[in-house]
Design an enzyme around this catalytic site. Structure first.
Site, mmCIF file in Angstrom:
data_model
loop_
_atom_site.group_PDB
_atom_site.id
_atom_site.type_symbol
_atom_site.label_atom_id
_atom_site.label_comp_id
_atom_site.label_asym_id
_atom_site.label_seq_id
_atom_site.Cartn_x
_atom_site.Cartn_y
_atom_site.Cartn_z
ATOM 1 C CB SER A 142 35.046 33.510 32.465
ATOM 2 O OG SER A 142 36.105 32.939 32.620
ATOM 3 C CE1 TYR A 154 34.656 34.024 37.748
ATOM 4 C CE2 TYR A 154 35.818 32.627 36.288
ATOM 5 C CZ TYR A 154 35.333 33.830 36.424
ATOM 6 O OH TYR A 154 35.664 34.917 35.731
HETATM 7 N N1 LIG Z 1 41.242 38.505 35.057
HETATM 8 C C1 LIG Z 1 40.910 37.402 34.301
HETATM 9 O O1 LIG Z 1 41.740 36.268 34.225
HETATM 10 C C2 LIG Z 1 39.397 37.126 33.981
HETATM 11 C C3 LIG Z 1 39.177 36.011 33.272
HETATM 12 C C4 LIG Z 1 38.011 35.974 32.802
HETATM 13 C C5 LIG Z 1 36.852 36.748 33.065
HETATM 14 N N2 LIG Z 1 37.293 37.619 33.919
HETATM 15 C C6 LIG Z 1 35.998 38.698 34.417
HETATM 16 O O2 LIG Z 1 36.488 39.793 34.126
HETATM 17 C C7 LIG Z 1 35.632 40.838 34.913
HETATM 18 C C8 LIG Z 1 36.432 41.859 35.314
HETATM 19 O O3 LIG Z 1 37.506 41.420 36.315
HETATM 20 P P1 LIG Z 1 38.951 41.702 36.301
HETATM 21 O O4 LIG Z 1 39.998 40.844 35.936
HETATM 22 O O5 LIG Z 1 39.290 43.225 35.751
HETATM 23 O O6 LIG Z 1 39.288 41.799 37.881
HETATM 24 P P2 LIG Z 1 39.282 43.123 38.878
HETATM 25 O O7 LIG Z 1 40.269 43.891 38.580
HETATM 26 O O8 LIG Z 1 39.161 42.413 40.332
HETATM 27 O O9 LIG Z 1 37.873 43.869 38.482
HETATM 28 C C9 LIG Z 1 36.653 43.096 39.241
HETATM 29 C C10 LIG Z 1 35.558 44.454 39.646
HETATM 30 O O10 LIG Z 1 34.525 43.452 40.093
HETATM 31 C C11 LIG Z 1 34.012 44.446 41.114
HETATM 32 N N3 LIG Z 1 33.839 43.247 42.075
HETATM 33 C C12 LIG Z 1 34.678 42.573 42.864
HETATM 34 N N4 LIG Z 1 34.062 41.705 43.487
HETATM 35 C C13 LIG Z 1 33.112 42.235 44.105
HETATM 36 C C14 LIG Z 1 32.001 41.826 44.915
HETATM 37 N N5 LIG Z 1 31.899 41.315 45.900
HETATM 38 N N6 LIG Z 1 30.664 42.657 44.889
HETATM 39 C C15 LIG Z 1 30.788 43.577 44.076
HETATM 40 N N7 LIG Z 1 31.440 44.022 43.007
HETATM 41 C C16 LIG Z 1 32.610 43.421 43.150
HETATM 42 C C17 LIG Z 1 35.031 45.141 41.728
HETATM 43 O O11 LIG Z 1 34.541 46.627 41.730
HETATM 44 P P3 LIG Z 1 34.664 47.509 43.003
HETATM 45 O O12 LIG Z 1 35.398 46.500 44.233
HETATM 46 O O13 LIG Z 1 35.243 48.709 42.737
HETATM 47 O O14 LIG Z 1 33.315 47.667 43.420
HETATM 48 C C18 LIG Z 1 36.305 45.060 40.631
HETATM 49 O O15 LIG Z 1 36.539 46.524 40.110
HETATM 50 C C19 LIG Z 1 34.989 39.988 35.960
HETATM 51 O O16 LIG Z 1 33.681 39.734 35.546
HETATM 52 C C20 LIG Z 1 35.875 38.517 35.839
HETATM 53 O O17 LIG Z 1 35.095 37.704 36.324
HETATM 54 C C21 LIG Z 1 38.392 38.168 34.436
#
Ligand SMILES: NC(=O)c1ccc[n+]([C@@H]2O[C@H](COP(=O)([O-])OP(=O)(O)OC[C@H]3O[C@@H](n4cnc5c(N)ncnc54)[C@H](OP(=O)(O)O)[C@@H]3O)[C@@H](O)[C@H]2O)c1
Length: 239
Positions: A142, A154
């Site tokens: 991130s 975070y």
């Molecule tokens: N969206 C943003 O603005 C942003 C910005 C920077 C970085 N990121 C990073 O991008 C990655 C993907 O996130 P996303 O934005 O695509 O969000 P998302 O749609 O919520 O996906 C996150 C995934 O992580 C898994 N997850 C969430 N909480 C969990 C827990 N407590 N234990 C185990 N698995 C868990 C979930 O898989 P299941 O529930 O299916 O197991 C979910 O599919 C993450 O690492 C996030 O930190 C996101």
């Protein structure tokens, strides 16, 4: 019928939603066979049905990304199904969207397990197969792990992940394995549903496809070339 056994094989964690789901779609379009994990088997199966790919190219695997035995099982299932492993993507992650003054330490514990321990566990579990294939490791970090957000756990977790990427790179590069950290800025995904506002904060924002593009570009580099860090912000995001 095309010979699918020549296609590269990639395993991604937490890939049923958001950035992970978009990445699965882009990987399939780029000719990969994909193992995709999630904790909820039903949601994974629905995702696989929606994306419409056959079992010869997409394997949904119910797994807990923080549990070494579970992740080891996902690696074995992928290799058993597709015969090899060329890349892993540590994508699962979440934010408690709070700060050190008002946050819940039990939620921080879970966040640190998912955002820091889980990628380390995936690297350990996949390394023997990746060493065999000269494969690649991608960590979804991130911008909060590039530029410190004071008071925010975070940001601490993603800063640790930034460190893990370089730590792992130095460890594995001599064995021909590449490591890439992709650090997204704000992306419109379910990540924000746990935010107090339940929506992406106002301002510039990326789509999951923008990050999926970066992942597939990094994985598609020719042998001998390794992209180590990619920071992708929406234009106008200052932090
Ligand atoms: N969206 C943003 O603005 C942003 C910005 C920077 C970085 N990121 C990073 O991008 C990655 C993907 O996130 P996303 O934005 O695509 O969000 P998302 O749609 O919520 O996906 C996150 C995934 O992580 C898994 N997850 C969430 N909480 C969990 C827990 N407590 N234990 C185990 N698995 C868990 C979930 O898989 P299941 O529930 O299916 O197991 C979910 O599919 C993450 O690492 C996030 O930190 C996101």
């Amino acid at each position: 019928m095309s010979d699918t056994t020549a296609k590269p094989v990639t395993l991604i964690t937490g890939g049923a939603t958001g950035i992970g789901a978009a990445t699965v779609g882009h990987l399939l379009a780029a000719g990969h066979r994909v193992g995709v994990t999630g904790r909820d088997e039903g949601r994974l199966e629905r995702f696989a049905a929606e994306i419409g790919a056959g079992r010869d190219v997409l394997l949904p695997i119910a797994a807990d990304p923080t549990d070494y035995a579970s992740v080891g099982g996902a690696v074995r299932a992928t290799v058993q199904e597709f015969g090899r492993l060329d890349a892993v993507i540590a994508n699962a992650g979440f934010s408690t969207h709070d700060n050190l003054a008002d946050g819940d330490p039990e939620q921080w514990r879970e966040m640190l397990l998912v955002n820091v321990l889980a990628p380390a566990v995936l690297i350990k579990a996949a390394l023997p197969e990746l060493t065999r294939s000269g494969g690649r490791i991608v960590l979804i970090g991130s911008t909060a792990g590039i530029k410190n957000t004071p008071g925010n756990m975070y940001s601490v977790s993603k800063t640790a992940l930034t460190s893990l990427a370089e730590n792992a790179r130095v460890l594995v590069t001599g064995s021909g394995v590449g490591v890439t950290l992709i650090a997204p800025g704000r992306v419109d995904t379910p990540f924000w549903s746990s935010h107090p506002s339940h929506e992406v904060p106002a301002g510039p924002v990326l789509t999951p496809n923008h990050i999926a593009d970066a992942v597939v570009w990094a994985l598609g580099q020719p042998a001998g070339v390794e992209v180590n860090t990619v920071v992708v912000r929406p234009t106008g995001q200052t932090h």
